[in-house]
Design an enzyme around this catalytic site. Structure first.
Site, short mmCIF file in Angstrom:
data_model
loop_
_atom_site.label_atom_id
_atom_site.label_comp_id
_atom_site.label_asym_id
_atom_site.label_seq_id
_atom_site.Cartn_x
_atom_site.Cartn_y
_atom_site.Cartn_z
N GLU A 66 64.62 10.04 46.70
CA GLU A 66 64.48 10.25 45.24
C GLU A 66 64.28 8.89 44.59
OE1 GLU A 66 63.21 12.28 42.64
OE2 GLU A 66 63.65 10.64 41.27
N ALA B 46 63.38 19.71 40.64
CA ALA B 46 63.17 21.10 40.99
C ALA B 46 62.67 21.62 42.41
CB ALA B 46 62.38 21.76 39.95
N ALA B 47 61.26 20.91 42.51
CA ALA B 47 60.76 21.58 43.94
C ALA B 47 61.54 20.96 45.19
CB ALA B 47 59.15 20.89 43.83
N CYS C 145 63.47 21.03 31.26
CA CYS C 145 63.33 21.93 30.20
C CYS C 145 64.10 21.75 29.09
CB CYS C 145 63.28 23.32 30.79
SG CYS C 145 62.63 23.70 32.29
N SER D 66 67.68 16.96 40.26
CA SER D 66 68.01 18.40 39.60
C SER D 66 68.52 18.37 38.41
CB SER D 66 69.10 19.07 40.81
OG SER D 66 68.96 20.56 40.62
N ARG E 296 69.87 26.01 54.15
CA ARG E 296 70.50 27.48 54.28
C ARG E 296 69.92 28.39 55.42
NH1 ARG E 296 69.87 28.02 48.66
NH2 ARG E 296 67.93 29.43 49.05
#
Ligand SMILES: Cc1cc2nc3c(=O)[nH]c(=O)nc-3n(C[C@H](O)[C@H](O)[C@H](O)COP(=O)(O)OP(=O)(O)OC[C@H]3O[C@@H](n4cnc5c(N)ncnc54)[C@H](O)[C@@H]3O)c2cc1C
Length: 131
Positions: free
Chosen positions: A32, A10-11, A42, A38, A21
């Protein structure tokens, strides 16, 4: 400008996407340790509770989308073991063969998540039932 990010969940992937962007010319490198990026932690309880749900459904965005559509240099299976702040390098090993790698960075983000810890109990305030 080389922006190296350790951790691709996530982070890490949010930061990588945002950096690309706002500054498309920036070289954004994500390292990773697993093969998954990603994914939705949850959603895991729902998959555990329902055997018919596919684990693949937890993946929010696949690694190739980050690589091909967003231009992020995403390396999976890369375990970072050392940060040399003086020489601005990160190094570690790749996959089962443990081949070494090393990247030079201008800016570094450590997005490796957190590890839970049990609170320690001081004798004076420790309830008798404390494990
Ligand atoms: C069962 C469960 C349910 C949850 N439910 C919710 C919810 O409903 N709402 C909510 O807001 N949050 C929820 N969360 C929390 C949410 O998933 C986390 O806050 C979020 O995943 C944190 O993201 P992160 O990128 O900081 O860390 P992580 O998700 O832990 O990602 C860190 C990444 O860094 C990589 N990494 C670690 N060390 C290295 C290394 N040395 N080299 C290379 N890579 C490395 C790891 O492999 C990992 O992919 C839940 C979590 C769990 C487990």
């Amino acid at each position: 400008m080389k922006f190296v990010i350790i951790g691709g969940d996530a982070a890490g992937m949010s930061a990588a996407s945002r950096a690309k962007r706002s500054r498309p010319e920036m070289e954004v490198i994500v390292l990773e340790q697993t093969e998954d990026v990603s994914y939705s932690a949850c959603g895991m309880p729902y998959n555990i509770a329902d055997a018919d749900r596919e684990m693949e459904d937890l993946v929010v965005r696949r690694a190739d989308v980050f690589r091909q559509k967003q231009g992020i240099d995403l390396f999976t299976g890369y375990v970072v073991e050392t940060i040399d702040r003086q020489n601005r390098t990160v190094s570690g090993t790749i996959g089962h063969n443990r081949e070494p790698f090393r990247f030079v960075y201008d800016q570094l983000l450590i997005a490796t998540g957190g590890v839970p810890s049990s609170p320690t109990c001081r004798d004076s305030i420790c309830p008798a039932s404390w494990p």
